[in-house]
Structure formats: C-alpha cells, structure tokens
Design an enzyme around this catalytic site. Sequence first.
Site, short mmCIF file in Angstrom:
data_model
loop_
_atom_site.label_atom_id
_atom_site.label_comp_id
_atom_site.label_asym_id
_atom_site.label_seq_id
_atom_site.Cartn_x
_atom_site.Cartn_y
_atom_site.Cartn_z
N TYR A 1 0.66 14.06 1.10
CA TYR A 1 0.06 14.78 2.20
C TYR A 1 0.19 16.21 2.44
O TYR A 1 0.31 16.94 3.63
CB TYR A 1 0.83 14.03 3.69
CG TYR A 1 0.68 12.55 3.65
CD1 TYR A 1 -0.37 12.03 3.89
CD2 TYR A 1 1.89 11.59 3.21
CE1 TYR A 1 -0.59 10.42 4.05
CE2 TYR A 1 1.77 10.32 3.15
CZ TYR A 1 0.45 9.62 3.57
OH TYR A 1 0.45 8.42 3.54
N TYR B 1 5.71 18.00 11.58
CA TYR B 1 6.34 16.71 11.59
C TYR B 1 8.12 17.46 11.67
O TYR B 1 8.92 16.66 11.39
CB TYR B 1 6.53 15.70 10.53
CG TYR B 1 5.15 15.07 10.47
CD1 TYR B 1 4.52 14.53 11.35
CD2 TYR B 1 4.65 15.58 9.29
CE1 TYR B 1 3.14 14.13 11.26
CE2 TYR B 1 3.40 15.19 8.84
CZ TYR B 1 2.52 14.50 9.79
OH TYR B 1 1.20 13.63 9.59
N CYS C 1 -1.46 33.09 10.44
CA CYS C 1 -1.19 33.70 11.63
C CYS C 1 -0.87 32.75 12.77
O CYS C 1 -1.42 32.66 13.91
CB CYS C 1 -2.51 34.30 12.17
SG CYS C 1 -3.07 35.53 11.07
N GLU C 2 0.64 32.18 12.53
CA GLU C 2 1.09 31.40 13.71
C GLU C 2 2.68 31.73 13.43
O GLU C 2 3.13 31.56 12.40
CB GLU C 2 0.84 29.74 13.22
CG GLU C 2 -0.47 29.50 13.10
CD GLU C 2 -1.17 28.88 14.49
OE1 GLU C 2 -0.10 28.70 15.53
OE2 GLU C 2 -2.24 28.88 14.69
N GLU D 1 0.95 -1.18 0.13
CA GLU D 1 0.06 -0.06 -0.10
C GLU D 1 0.88 1.37 0.18
O GLU D 1 0.87 2.00 0.94
CB GLU D 1 -0.85 -0.02 1.28
CG GLU D 1 -1.65 -1.23 1.36
CD GLU D 1 -2.39 -1.23 2.76
OE1 GLU D 1 -3.65 -1.60 2.84
OE2 GLU D 1 -1.91 -0.74 3.87
N PRO D 2 1.40 1.46 -0.78
CA PRO D 2 2.30 2.82 -0.98
C PRO D 2 1.54 3.97 -1.36
O PRO D 2 0.56 3.79 -2.22
CB PRO D 2 3.29 2.46 -2.25
CG PRO D 2 2.76 1.57 -3.01
CD PRO D 2 1.51 0.79 -2.30
N GLY D 3 1.98 5.01 -0.61
CA GLY D 3 1.18 6.53 -0.78
C GLY D 3 2.32 7.46 -1.09
O GLY D 3 2.22 7.87 -2.44
N ARG D 4 3.05 7.87 -0.02
CA ARG D 4 3.87 8.92 -0.33
C ARG D 4 4.75 8.60 -1.57
O ARG D 4 5.00 9.59 -2.23
CB ARG D 4 4.69 8.98 0.70
CG ARG D 4 5.63 10.26 0.96
CD ARG D 4 6.80 10.19 2.05
NE ARG D 4 6.15 9.56 3.18
CZ ARG D 4 5.68 10.61 4.13
NH1 ARG D 4 5.81 11.89 4.13
NH2 ARG D 4 5.24 9.93 5.52
N1 LLP Z 1 -1.22 1.79 4.45
C1 LLP Z 1 -1.76 2.27 5.74
C2 LLP Z 1 -2.38 1.19 6.63
C3 LLP Z 1 -1.26 3.33 6.38
O1 LLP Z 1 -1.47 3.75 7.45
C4 LLP Z 1 -0.42 4.20 5.67
C5 LLP Z 1 -0.12 5.71 6.08
C6 LLP Z 1 -0.07 3.81 4.09
C7 LLP Z 1 -0.57 2.64 3.81
C8 LLP Z 1 0.74 4.66 3.19
O2 LLP Z 1 1.96 4.78 3.85
P1 LLP Z 1 3.10 5.75 2.87
O3 LLP Z 1 3.45 4.87 1.94
O4 LLP Z 1 2.31 6.93 2.49
O5 LLP Z 1 4.22 5.99 3.71
N2 LLP Z 1 0.60 12.65 7.05
C9 LLP Z 1 1.73 11.73 7.47
C10 LLP Z 1 1.74 10.20 7.12
C11 LLP Z 1 0.87 9.69 7.61
C12 LLP Z 1 0.86 8.16 7.11
C13 LLP Z 1 -0.25 7.44 7.67
N3 LLP Z 1 -0.59 6.07 7.20
C14 LLP Z 1 3.00 12.78 6.88
O6 LLP Z 1 2.69 13.79 6.06
O7 LLP Z 1 4.09 12.17 6.71
#
Ligand code: LLP
Length: 445
Positions: free
Chosen positions: A395, A339, A366-367, A295-298
């Site tokens: 994100y 972060y 305003c911070e 499950e890649p996102g970032r």
């Molecule tokens: N799968 C699950 C169950 C997750 O909780 C997450 C991210 C992902 C996949 C995707 O992870 P990634 O490949 O994007 O690292 N807002 C934070 C990141 C929070 C991630 C939450 N879960 C930031 O901006 O760094």
Amino acid sequence: MKNTPNQNIKPLTLNRNSDFCLEIGGCDMQNLAAKFGTPLYIYDEQTIRQIAKDYKNAFNNYPKVNMMYASKAFMVQSVAKLLDSEGFGFDLVSGGEIYTVLSAGLSIEKSVFNGSNKNYDEILLAIENNIGRISVDNFIEMAMVDLAAKSLDKKVNILLRITPGIECHTHEYIQTGHLDSKFGFDLTQIDEAIELINDEYENLVLKGLHAHIGSQIFETKVYYDEIEVLLKEIRRIKDKYDIELSEINIGGGLGIKYNQDDTPPSIYEMADVILKSIEDNTRKYGLEKPLIYIEPGRSIVGTSGVTLYTVGSSKQVPNGRKYVAVDGGMADNPRPSMYQAVYTADKVEEEKCEEKETVTIAGRFCESGDILIKDITLPKLNAGDLLCVYNTGAYGYSMSSNYNRVLKPAAVLVNNGQADIIVERETYEHLVSLDKIPERLNRYE
Ligand code: LLP
C-alpha cells in the site's frame, strides 16, 4: 512455533555490511541509490518467496486451499510473475489489475474478481478471460454479471460477498466485516440473492461465500469467528434450499510489524486457528470440508519492501522539534497521513558510536500533515545522507500519487547481489503525456 517474516520489522536479507552501510538482497544501498536514484522502493525477493512458502507450508495438511495474492497491496507485472511462480492466484479488484496480470502473460483462471462497484466493462473483461470466481457484492452487480455472462454465452462461477458482522481491532478505515459496512450483502439479504440466482440468473453458478473482515489484524480469533459465521450460513442455506455450497473465501488481513509495538501472529498461528475453526464448525454444522480461498496482501509484500530517501533540508524549531526533510513523503507513502501509521527507519551509512538525536522525518509535499515519522531517534542526519524506511512494501506504491506534480519513484527487486528495475521512475514526459491543450486556449497567446 516457527516465526514468519511478517513478524520482523526488516526484510530477511537486510544487514549492515563491514563498511557500516545497509545492504538488502546482497546489494549495498548506497550503490542502489547511486544507480537508481531516490526515492526508491526496494523489494527483497527472498522475503516475498519465504512468506509465500510459509503460507503454503502452513496449510500443507489441508489439501483444499487456494492462495490468492491481494493485488491491491502492490501489483506490477513482475510481482504477478513472482507470485504466480509460487503457485498463487490473484485477488483482483479492477480492470487495471486484471490487465496487469494478463499483460504479464498470465492467466486469471485461478483468480477472484472482487470489489464493491465493478463496472460492466471490467466484468466483461474478467469473464472473457475466464476468471476463476467473481465475488458478487450487491444486487445491481449480480444483474450485471448475469447480463455480461449471457452476452458472452458463458456460465460464471460466483461467490457472494457477505458482511459477517465481526469487528476487528484495527484502524476504522481498514475494518470491513462490521455490519455498517459498504461491502457485501447483509446476512438478511442472502436469501433474496440465492432466490434470484435460482430463479432468474441462469448464467450464474453459486459456489460459495466470501468475507473479508479487515486489514492489519493481530488477533487470530476473528478468523475463527468469521469461519463459524460462514459455515453456519452454509448450513442454513442447505436446510432451506437443499444446496451445499462447497467454497469459502475468508479474505486477507494478517498484520505485519511496522514498529516495536506491533505483535502480529505468525502465518502458522493464523493457519492453525483457521483449520481448527474448519474442523470444529464443519463437525458442529454437519458439513463437508470446504475449499478455502485466502487473500493475503500486506503480509506477502509489506515486510519485503523498504523505501530509500535522500535527506535534504532541516529545521530546528526554537525550543521545539527538529524536522528533517526527505525527497519523498505522502505521495509515495500516504499511510502515515491517512491512518496515523507508525514507521521505523535507519540511517543507511552509520559511523561507529555516532551521536544520536530525536528528529521528525518530514516529507517534501505542501501539507503540514506530510510527516513520515514523528520523533525517531537516529544518528545525526545531514543533507545528502540516505534514510531507509522499513515496511513500505504494501500500500505504498499502489496508493502513490503525483501530488505537487512530483514524479513517482522507481521500484527495484533485489536478490543475491542483483538489482532489477520492476517499475521505471516517472519522467516529466510521462507526467504530461495525458495532458491536452484545447485549441481555443492557444488563440490567446
Ligand atoms: N481481500 C479483500 C476482499 C480485501 O478487501 C483486502 C484488503 C484484502 C483481501 C487484503 O488485505 P491485506 O491482507 O492486505 O490486509 N490501504 C490500507 C489497506 C486497505 C485494505 C483493503 N482491502 C492500508 O494501507 O492499510
């Protein structure tokens, strides 16, 4: 081994053209700013597609992998379309994410519904639309999923989200696999969960285990260890209950290069470690090779996205820093203040041999904490100049807010000289569209 785009700071198509102006996807950034305004999120389609292809190629030799794009990184209808066309399903964590995918005309039958506090209506929406898997996070949710499935007279394929007890070295707010975590079943609770599924919850079909150890990960070894924990559990469950679970979801987490100090591994390096762990541990525990969900996102959208800002006022603190303010900040990118994330940027139009200075890029909100980049050396910035901040694709928009009643920026997708809006810029009308004035407040006029 082949380099992958998550190891670069800049999107693949980013260049400085003959006018010394930055361009992306064949589009001049000054033109983009003039046409769409700033702040502006710009997404490079080629970078997203290349990363998606790298993920697929990296697992080419393992036929049983389901790629799920983690929608939380950035989900709008066009992104859903784009990743669907690359063969990805979705990691979805809310009714809103589910609705976005469905409203783009896509199915959620290959997707996974995750999250630690899903509500009943969201669960119903997922099941009604034949969600691929629900990753059940806790006992209360397990009862709700069974009830919802019963009410729709359906069986639901589930995974159990577990906390594998693995710590990764990332910011503590984005660690999730350690034992004291709000996510998932503790290893000691798995048996009770399985017994409930076997004895009481007739509408649940347990397919496998799920874990996610954290985000912005640079060490591949944690994936090796995570898979070992999952397969060891599967063996233990087989011995105790005579059920061989055939699926593991290993979550997302691969890091990207926000600045020169970041050294993320390539997608190929990560895949090699994952496949080695599968090989070693299926042998060690005498198991069939499982179906893997990832499950890649970032790493899919992070590097592809940049944010374009216009420089406004500036302030030289006597004997101190010089602050240069831009027309966005913590509401479109909360990551530096949440972060301590470190970003890098370039001036969009750079004269040859321009004088440089070290400045701090401040947001407009305003911070005092609304600082986008501390102490960066750039060619002199004047009011009206454009600044391009890299790596804002993940994100950023998805965590954006209307703090100070500032409008959310637009996002465009660029490719081969073409730029298309994928999210409109908010208007003042959007901003007040949900406001209501109770009648009694009008009586005091
Ligand atoms: N799968 C699950 C169950 C997750 O909780 C997450 C991210 C992902 C996949 C995707 O992870 P990634 O490949 O994007 O690292 N807002 C934070 C990141 C929070 C991630 C939450 N879960 C930031 O901006 O760094």
